[in-house]
Design an enzyme around this catalytic site. Structure first.
Site, PDB file in Angstrom:
ATOM      1  N   HIS A 196       0.758  -1.293   0.179  1.00  0.00           N
ATOM      2  CA  HIS A 196       0.036   0.123   0.132  1.00  0.00           C
ATOM      3  C   HIS A 196       0.686   1.147   0.149  1.00  0.00           C
ATOM      4  O   HIS A 196       0.511   2.073  -0.677  1.00  0.00           O
ATOM      5  CB  HIS A 196      -0.971   0.092   1.293  1.00  0.00           C
ATOM      6  CG  HIS A 196      -2.245  -0.682   0.982  1.00  0.00           C
ATOM      7  ND1 HIS A 196      -2.015  -2.208   0.643  1.00  0.00           N
ATOM      8  CD2 HIS A 196      -3.512  -0.370   1.084  1.00  0.00           C
ATOM      9  CE1 HIS A 196      -3.458  -2.497   0.606  1.00  0.00           C
ATOM     10  NE2 HIS A 196      -4.378  -1.420   0.882  1.00  0.00           N
ATOM     11  N   HIS A 250       1.183  -4.182   8.817  1.00  0.00           N
ATOM     12  CA  HIS A 250       2.932  -3.949   8.683  1.00  0.00           C
ATOM     13  C   HIS A 250       3.350  -3.359  10.085  1.00  0.00           C
ATOM     14  O   HIS A 250       2.809  -2.677  10.927  1.00  0.00           O
ATOM     15  CB  HIS A 250       2.968  -2.904   7.605  1.00  0.00           C
ATOM     16  CG  HIS A 250       2.607  -3.584   6.150  1.00  0.00           C
ATOM     17  ND1 HIS A 250       2.858  -4.458   5.676  1.00  0.00           N
ATOM     18  CD2 HIS A 250       1.374  -3.280   5.548  1.00  0.00           C
ATOM     19  CE1 HIS A 250       2.664  -4.726   4.567  1.00  0.00           C
ATOM     20  NE2 HIS A 250       1.755  -4.212   4.210  1.00  0.00           N
TER      21      HIS A 250
END
Length: 326
Positions: A196, A250
Site C-alpha cells: 500500500h 505492517h
C-alpha cells in the site's frame, strides 16, 4: 482566471527570453499548433513503453498470490500477536483510486486545458502507469523473497491452544497453523515492504513531481504557496501508509521502506518522460523519440530534448555545457 493560472503554472517570461529548447503547443491569439503530434509518431516512439507496462502488469498479477518464502516465527513474539482486521481502512479499490484515479483526475485537466499539449497528456498517463506497475512488481518480488511475518500473523495462523515453539531453536513454522484459508495464511508472510505504501507513493509521488514541474518549484525564485500545493499529494500517501500500521498489517519499518521505494520509482518514471525540475522548460514533456528532419521545427513546439542526436552522436546537455564553461 488567467492570472490565477499564470501564478500557479508559471512559464518562461517571454518569447524573446525563452530558452531555445522550450516551445509551446499553442501560440497567442488562440492559434493551436498541434501538427507535430500524430498517432504514427506516438506509436513509433512509445510502443515499447506500453508493451513493457503491459508485461509488468501481467507479472504483477501473476506473482501476487504466490506463497513465497515463509519465515520461522515465535508464538511468544509480542509484535506478531496483534488482532486481524477484517475490514481495512484503505481497501484495494480505494488504494487504486489514490494510486491511479486521483493523479489522472488532476493531471489530465492540467495537460489538456492548461498546457494544451497532446504529448503532455500521453506522457503523464504513460509515466503514471509505468510508476505504478514498476512499484508493484518490485514490491511483490521483495515480499516473496523476504517472507517477513505481519503483526497479525498469530491471529491469521490460528495455532492450536496447546501449541508451543519447537525445542532447542525455540521457533515455529507455518505448518503449525490450522488456518484453512491459505490466501490469508500466505499473505501473513508478506509484511516487508508495504505494498500500500509503495503503490500510493508511486502514484501520488508522480503527481507531486508533475505539479512541481508545472509550477517551476526548483527555479531561482521559489514560492511557498505553490510548494505546499504541489507537495500536498504526498500527505495522502503518508495517510495511506500510516493506515497500514493501524490495521496491524505492517511494522513501521515496512511502511517506511515501502514509502521510500514508491517515491524512488516515481522519480525514475517521471524523469523518463519529463526533464529535471531545475530545467527552464520543466513544464514541458520530453520530445518524442521518433522524428525526422521535416518535423524538427514542429517537434520543438511540444516538448524538450536534452540531448541532440542529429549527427548520431549524442552531445552534452545545455546544463553540462554551461557547467564546463564556468
Amino acid at each position: 482566471m488567467s492570472q490565477v493560472l499564470g501564478y500557479c503554472f508559471p512559464r518562461s517570461s517571454s518569447d524573446s527570453q525563452r530558452n531555445p529548447l522550450e516551445r509551446r503547443v499553442s501560440r497567442g491569439g488562440g492559434e493551436s499548433r498541434t501538427r507535430a503530434f500524430s498517432w504514427k509518431k506516438l506509436v513509433g516512439s512509445y510502443w515499447s513503453d506500453w508493451l513493457f507496462i503491459g508485461g509488468l502488469w501481467v507479472i504483477y498479477l501473476s506473482i501476487s498470490r504466490i506463497p513465497g518464502h515463509r519465515r520461522e516465527f515465535s508464538l511468544r513474539e509480542l509484535s506478531l500477536q496483534h488482532s486481524f482486521a477484517e475490514h481495512e481502512l484503505v481497501p484495494r479499490n480505494l488504494l487504486m483510486f489514490v494510486t491511479v484515479g486521483l493523479p489522472l483526475i488532476v493531471m489530465l485537466p492540467i495537460a489538456t486545458f492548461v498546457a494544451r499539449n497532446a504529448w503532455d497528456v500521453h506522457n503523464a498517463v504513460c509515466g503514471l502507469f509505468m510508476s505504478f506497475t514498476m512499484a508493484g512488481v518490485v514490491t511483490q518480488v521483495i515480499k516473496l523473497m523476504v517472507g517477513r511475518p505481519r503483526p497479525d500473523l498469530i491471529a491469521r495462523c490460528q495455532p492450536p491452544a496447546d501449541a508451543h515453539d519447537a525445542p532447542v531453536y525455540g521457533l515455529s513454522t507455518w505448518k503449525i497453523c490450522t488456518q484453512k484459508d491459505f490466501y490469508i495464511l500466505n499473505d501473513g508472510f508478506k509484511s516487508f515492504p508495504s505494498g500500500h505504501s509503495s503503490l500510493s507513493f508511486a502514484g501520488v509521488g508522480f503527481l507531486a513531481l508533475y505539479l512541481a514541474g508545472k509550477m517551476h518549484l526548483w527555479d531561482v525564485y521559489g514560492n511557498r504557496n505553490r510548494a505546499w500545493f504541489a507537495l500536498s499529494p504526498l500527505l495522502i500517501g503518508a495517510m495511506v501508509a500510516i493506515s497500514r500500521t493501524q490495521d496491524n498489517r505492517h511494522h513501521w519499518q515496512d511502511v517506511l521502506i515501502g514509502s521510500v521505494l514508491g517515491m524512488c520509482v516515481a522519480t525514475v518514471a517521471y524523469r523518463t518522460y519529463y526533464p529535471h525540475l531545475a530545467h527552464p522548460a520543466c513544464h514541458l514533456p520530453m520530445l518524442p523519440r521518433v522524428y525526422d528532419d521535416d518535423m524538427d521545427e514542429e517537434a520543438l513546439e511540444v516538448g524538450v530534448r536534452l540531448l541532440n542526436d542529429q549527427q548520431g552522436i549524442p552531445r552534452q546537455s545545455e546544463e553540462e555545457d554551461a557547467w564546463r564553461r564556468a
